[in-house]
Motif scaffolding. Structure first.
Motif, PDB file in Angstrom:
ATOM      1  N   HIS A   1     -14.905  -7.389 -15.327  1.00 49.45           N
ATOM      2  CA  HIS A   1     -14.179  -7.416 -16.594  1.00 49.45           C
ATOM      3  C   HIS A   1     -12.735  -7.866 -16.369  1.00 49.45           C
ATOM      4  O   HIS A   1     -12.237  -8.762 -17.055  1.00 49.45           O
ATOM      5  N   TYR A   2     -12.060  -7.264 -15.407  1.00 54.56           N
ATOM      6  CA  TYR A   2     -10.673  -7.639 -15.115  1.00 54.56           C
ATOM      7  C   TYR A   2     -10.591  -9.071 -14.610  1.00 54.56           C
ATOM      8  O   TYR A   2      -9.649  -9.801 -14.934  1.00 54.56           O
TER       9      TYR A   2
ATOM     10  N   ALA B   1      -5.295   2.004 -16.698  1.00 54.26           N
ATOM     11  CA  ALA B   1      -4.085   1.268 -16.310  1.00 54.26           C
ATOM     12  C   ALA B   1      -3.911   1.295 -14.797  1.00 54.26           C
ATOM     13  O   ALA B   1      -3.509   0.297 -14.195  1.00 54.26           O
ATOM     14  N   ARG B   2      -4.225   2.401 -14.163  1.00 51.39           N
ATOM     15  CA  ARG B   2      -4.110   2.507 -12.715  1.00 51.39           C
ATOM     16  C   ARG B   2      -5.108   1.585 -12.018  1.00 51.39           C
ATOM     17  O   ARG B   2      -4.775   0.896 -11.060  1.00 51.39           O
TER      18      ARG B   2
ATOM     19  N   PHE C   1      -6.212  -3.705  -9.296  1.00 48.01           N
ATOM     20  CA  PHE C   1      -6.871  -5.010  -9.285  1.00 48.01           C
ATOM     21  C   PHE C   1      -5.845  -6.139  -9.282  1.00 48.01           C
ATOM     22  O   PHE C   1      -5.935  -7.078  -8.482  1.00 48.01           O
ATOM     23  N   LEU C   2      -4.860  -6.052 -10.159  1.00 46.62           N
ATOM     24  CA  LEU C   2      -3.869  -7.124 -10.274  1.00 46.62           C
ATOM     25  C   LEU C   2      -3.015  -7.240  -9.019  1.00 46.62           C
ATOM     26  O   LEU C   2      -2.561  -8.336  -8.676  1.00 46.62           O
ATOM     27  N   ALA C   3      -2.799  -6.135  -8.331  1.00 49.22           N
ATOM     28  CA  ALA C   3      -2.022  -6.190  -7.094  1.00 49.22           C
ATOM     29  C   ALA C   3      -2.755  -7.001  -6.030  1.00 49.22           C
ATOM     30  O   ALA C   3      -2.133  -7.595  -5.155  1.00 49.22           O
TER      31      ALA C   3
ATOM     32  N   PHE D   1     -10.253   0.231  -3.843  1.00 45.04           N
ATOM     33  CA  PHE D   1     -10.591   0.262  -5.267  1.00 45.04           C
ATOM     34  C   PHE D   1     -11.411   1.495  -5.549  1.00 45.04           C
ATOM     35  O   PHE D   1     -12.260   1.893  -4.750  1.00 45.04           O
ATOM     36  N   ASP D   2     -11.196   2.068  -6.734  1.00 41.68           N
ATOM     37  CA  ASP D   2     -12.097   3.108  -7.200  1.00 41.68           C
ATOM     38  C   ASP D   2     -12.714   2.696  -8.528  1.00 41.68           C
ATOM     39  O   ASP D   2     -13.056   3.511  -9.354  1.00 41.68           O
ATOM     40  N   LEU D   3     -12.841   1.383  -8.724  1.00 37.70           N
ATOM     41  CA  LEU D   3     -13.440   0.884  -9.948  1.00 37.70           C
ATOM     42  C   LEU D   3     -14.803   0.275  -9.666  1.00 37.70           C
ATOM     43  O   LEU D   3     -15.071  -0.189  -8.564  1.00 37.70           O
TER      44      LEU D   3
END
Length: 131
Positions: free
Chosen positions: A68-69, A23-24, A29-31, A59-61
């Protein structure tokens, strides 16, 4: 005291310890989604955008998660556009549009669709083509 926007509230909520990691990451990402799309329209590739955000510590993704997002977000946007298009196409004004008759020009006797003379009519010699 200034009211916080929903985006700010969601970002703060996602940072809290009780929220899960996914979720974090999705909130981060959405921000940045509008900014990501803006730079993509300017000609930057998604991998370059991700790399800049990842190496900049925003980002830490992983890139796979980023993709994916991104796919989920674009799919939801397309679905919203399709719903809006379907609602517009099923409005009463567009269900039974008035029929407009199209008047066709009268054909000359003996002429065909490609304006070739019919057997027995005088043939006009064509001008030779100049190249």
């Amino acid at each position: 005291m200034k009211k916080k926007s929903l985006g700010e509230l969601l970002s703060e909520y996602a940072v809290k310890a009780e929220t899960d990691v996914a979720a974090r990451k999705q909130a981060a990402f959405l921000a940045r989604w509008d900014e990501i799309e803006e730079y993509h329209r300017k000609g930057w590739s998604y991998i370059n955008i991700w790399r800049a955000l990842f190496e900049g510590g925003e980002f830490d993704l992983s890139y796979a998660s980023f993709n994916h997002y991104m796919r989920k977000r674009r799919l939801r946007e397309r679905q919203a556009q399709n719903r809006a298009r379907n609602q517009a196409s099923t409005s009463p004004a567009t269900l039974n549009p008035p029929v407009q008759s199209v008047a066709k020009p009268p054909l000359t006797p003996g002429a065909t669709r490609v304006d070739m003379p019919v057997f027995g009519q005088d043939v006009k010699p064509r001008e030779p083509r100049k190249f």
